[in-house]
Design a protein around this motif. Sequence first.
Motif, short mmCIF file in Angstrom:
data_model
loop_
_atom_site.label_atom_id
_atom_site.label_comp_id
_atom_site.label_asym_id
_atom_site.label_seq_id
_atom_site.Cartn_x
_atom_site.Cartn_y
_atom_site.Cartn_z
N VAL A 77 35.89 21.52 8.77
CA VAL A 77 34.88 20.51 9.12
C VAL A 77 35.41 19.10 8.91
N PHE A 78 36.06 18.88 7.78
CA PHE A 78 36.55 17.53 7.49
C PHE A 78 37.71 17.11 8.39
N ALA A 79 38.32 18.08 9.06
CA ALA A 79 39.40 17.74 9.98
C ALA A 79 38.85 17.01 11.21
N GLN A 80 37.55 17.20 11.49
CA GLN A 80 36.97 16.63 12.72
C GLN A 80 36.24 15.33 12.42
N GLU A 81 37.00 14.35 11.99
CA GLU A 81 36.41 13.08 11.53
C GLU A 81 35.52 12.42 12.57
N GLN A 82 36.00 12.47 13.83
CA GLN A 82 35.26 11.75 14.88
C GLN A 82 33.88 12.37 15.09
N LEU A 83 33.85 13.69 15.14
CA LEU A 83 32.58 14.39 15.32
C LEU A 83 31.66 14.14 14.12
N LEU A 84 32.26 14.15 12.94
CA LEU A 84 31.46 13.94 11.73
C LEU A 84 30.80 12.58 11.75
N LYS A 85 31.55 11.61 12.24
CA LYS A 85 31.03 10.24 12.25
C LYS A 85 29.74 10.18 13.06
N GLU A 86 29.69 10.96 14.13
CA GLU A 86 28.47 10.96 14.93
C GLU A 86 27.30 11.59 14.20
N ALA A 87 27.61 12.43 13.21
CA ALA A 87 26.55 13.01 12.39
C ALA A 87 26.31 12.16 11.14
N ILE A 111 29.10 30.34 -1.47
CA ILE A 111 28.61 29.05 -1.92
C ILE A 111 28.73 28.09 -0.74
N VAL A 112 27.59 27.76 -0.15
CA VAL A 112 27.63 26.98 1.09
C VAL A 112 26.91 25.65 0.91
N ALA A 113 27.36 24.67 1.68
CA ALA A 113 26.75 23.34 1.63
C ALA A 113 26.06 23.06 2.94
N ILE A 114 24.91 22.37 2.87
CA ILE A 114 24.25 21.88 4.07
C ILE A 114 24.32 20.36 4.00
N VAL A 115 24.91 19.74 5.02
CA VAL A 115 25.05 18.29 4.99
C VAL A 115 24.50 17.68 6.28
N GLY A 116 24.23 16.39 6.25
CA GLY A 116 23.73 15.70 7.42
C GLY A 116 23.13 14.36 7.01
N GLN A 117 22.80 13.58 8.01
CA GLN A 117 22.23 12.25 7.79
C GLN A 117 20.87 12.36 7.08
N ASN A 118 20.42 11.25 6.47
CA ASN A 118 19.05 11.20 5.96
C ASN A 118 18.11 11.52 7.12
N GLY A 119 17.21 12.47 6.91
CA GLY A 119 16.25 12.78 7.95
C GLY A 119 16.78 13.65 9.07
N SER A 120 17.95 14.29 8.87
CA SER A 120 18.50 15.12 9.95
C SER A 120 17.84 16.48 10.00
N GLY A 121 17.11 16.84 8.93
CA GLY A 121 16.43 18.13 8.91
C GLY A 121 17.03 19.10 7.91
N LYS A 122 17.98 18.64 7.09
CA LYS A 122 18.64 19.60 6.20
C LYS A 122 17.71 20.13 5.12
N THR A 123 16.83 19.28 4.59
CA THR A 123 15.89 19.77 3.59
C THR A 123 14.85 20.69 4.24
N THR A 124 14.42 20.34 5.44
CA THR A 124 13.49 21.21 6.17
C THR A 124 14.12 22.59 6.37
N VAL A 176 30.53 25.11 5.16
CA VAL A 176 29.66 23.94 5.34
C VAL A 176 28.88 24.07 6.64
N PHE A 177 27.61 23.71 6.58
CA PHE A 177 26.81 23.58 7.81
C PHE A 177 26.46 22.10 7.97
N VAL A 178 26.79 21.54 9.13
CA VAL A 178 26.45 20.16 9.39
C VAL A 178 25.23 20.14 10.31
N VAL A 179 24.17 19.47 9.86
CA VAL A 179 22.96 19.39 10.67
C VAL A 179 22.85 17.99 11.25
#
Lengths: 581, 260
Positions: free
Chosen positions: A538-548, A346-359, A521-524
């Motif tokens: 993934v959630f441990a890397q808050e700084q990197l996540l913020k950039e996404a 059971i995997v999640a794809i996450v990312g900003q609006n328009g990052s390409g996750k739905t594509t 989790v896949f972060v796009v």
Amino acid sequence: MAEPVIALQDLSYRYRGTKKPALQNIQLEVGRGEFLVVMGPSEAGKSTLAACINGLIPHFHKGKFSGDVIVNGRNTRQHTVSQMAEQVGLVFQDFEAQLFSTSVELEVAFGPENFGVPRPEIARRIQENLAYVGLEQFRKRPPSTLSGGQKQKLAIASVLAMKPQVLVMDEPTTDLDPISKLGIFQITDNLRQREDITLMVVEHETEEVLHADRIAFLKEGELIRLGPARQVLQDIELMESIGLMPLGIPSFFLKAWKNKQRSGGSAGAGGTAPALPFTPEEAKTSFELSGWSLSDQKYAELVKQETQALKNSGQPLIRCQELSHTYPSGVKALSGIDLEIYPGEIVAIVGQNGSGKTTLAKHLNGLLMPTQGEVLVEGKPTREQGVFKLGQKVGYVFQNPDHQIFSETVFEEVAFSPRLRHLDEKEVKRRVEEALSAVGLAGYEGQDPFSLTKSGRQRVAVAAVLAARPDVLILDEPTTGLDYGEQRSMMEMVRRLNEQGSTIIFVTHHMWVVAEYAQRVFVVKDGRLYLEGTPRQVFAQEQLLKEAYLRPPHFIQFSNLLAKTMLRPQEMLDCLSGGID
Amino acid sequence: MDAEIYLDYNTFIHRLDPRTKLLVFLIIFIAVLQFENPLWLLPCVALVFLQLVIAKAWPNLRRIRFVLLVLTISSLVIWNFFANGATPLFWFIEVESLQYSVSRTLLMLTIITMGMIMVSTTRNEELVMGMIRLGLPYRVGFAISTSLRLVPTIAANTLIISQAQRSRGLNLESGNFIERIRKFIPLLIPVFISTIRSTNIFGMALESRGFGAREDRTTYLEIKMGKADYAVLLFGLLLVVISIYLNIAGYGNLTGLRRF
């Protein structure tokens, strides 16, 4: 309180054609400069309340209206919506439908133009309000090219340009990624500092409403709780009982203090109950003051168990190799994505609006074909299988159920897919029953799907896809637009399907859903695979996540401050040791 | 994906006043109406083609190429039913009626192309302003421009909906004619409902922004007739006068054609 700007006097409303009232005897006053948040489960009457403030009710929607709404001395009964627009600005949830101009500056100009504001003054207001929401550099751009968060900011700017006394926002952040959400709430925070604007925001999300002056809870059209934000948010039992998401941090501390009292300790140093922390920083301080620590050994066990439970080995079910996609317009939506999804995951794809996750998700069942690279499902390229064949293996539930529902009954809707595959009527019936009971809609066969609530329609859409008995189920934002209670039961259902053998892939903006339900989790970000791992990694890397443009929930941020990543309050409670008695 | 018709370039046509563009549209329409013989239409067709090139509006025309193809073929056939000629060609088609069909088809294509050039080079707001300045009430102008704006939104919705139904197993490419028509129901109903829903929100948003609050509406955009505008209009006027004169003088007709 200062003189009330909004006064709701014994307000009741019932939509035409419905039996139950949407609002019942609401008595509420909001003072000048106040920031009020209205919360409640779906169908509680929140949006109805928002529509009453600027006169859309009773002028635009027809129904039975009683009581009075007085805004800045004007009774909405006697003024049209357009006339009220100078007093009350309303921002809608749907950021596509509320923008209608061809450039950002003309969007902002539209309101003032309607009120006959002279041209130089309009120019000044465009400048001022675009700067206020941080969109000056997009002045000439067409609104359709903006991201979701920017569109919502533009909606706010174009309403502010009419210089309203009151700004009402109806779930302005529902469809936004976490950082865009934050951006909208930073604007509301700035507005709160202004004496001249009274804010009323309808919200589902709890973390963002901490800065409100007061919070009101609605349930079934009634105002059941009203008080200062922090006081109301402490009432975790009430929130859970009416289907609102309780905050992780106060829940944790309430439970931890209770446990301690039970084991003989006092609630905190000195014996009196200390103030309940809400933000990650406050929580860290409280945690340290309590003298608690987290057991390394127990944490290591937790992580070990989780890693062992992962199913990402063996033969992948879906594999993307160097997947790139360029739209015919020349926009590169995905570039060089390599990923593997294994059976039973059971995997999640996450990312900003328009990052390409739905594509990306649309490539996994062959709706889109890679312009470069390859997507393999069960070892065979999607290109060779096509969407018709793949649809039986990989089901795709679209974000908006209204984009697929068309039948007169729930049965017909769910039977659509099996019938297209030429199954005999007995088998069709069996599959429909099976699918409807899986989504908890057994007994609804004869209902009109359009008469169901959003969460009901969402379930019909899932059942309609399940009826084809796919091995893999892709869900595009299955929890958007649902309240917390509905989100939970939707995801519990998804988890059950997973336990029965379906591989699940879901795209989401809701980080707590990722934390609780995803195994990986896949972060796009900008069309590339940016991060991958377990939610904890993934959630441990808050700084990197913020950039996404992503941000873990407050509770996880708090645990990160303690150098451990805990996904749920219960995990932390299990690892807790020590404490001052 | 791409929901804009307006193409943000700065060509000669883009810089023209919206009033000029609306009037040129009218002028070309009148001019092409004057002739039955497709050969006589060619100068106007060439002019429109030139505009298309200058305006760089090609991509938009390409987007509707399938619609254009269907319209062209059906128009080439249908106009034969409305005209008769002296020289039989085959079946119910005569040389004259075929020529007439060609000219009517050219007329239709010219109008569509002109319309496309106009919306590709003129912002919606400019179009509304142009129409108001030419005497239309604000609400009427706004309604026209709004319906234009709806087209790309509906197109984008239709794309998503067809993807959703295709992934449920709907195969639009198979089956006979009747079956294919029936297959559009799962597309049409969601398109219809989502359009109604979004126009409803649009209506609310419009009122919430003070639409029609006062009679004395101001406009932030300014439009101004320049030298180029007057030159273009003068040229257009000449064109229409010459066309009408030629028609009255008896040129450009098809001998032996009977229209019904």
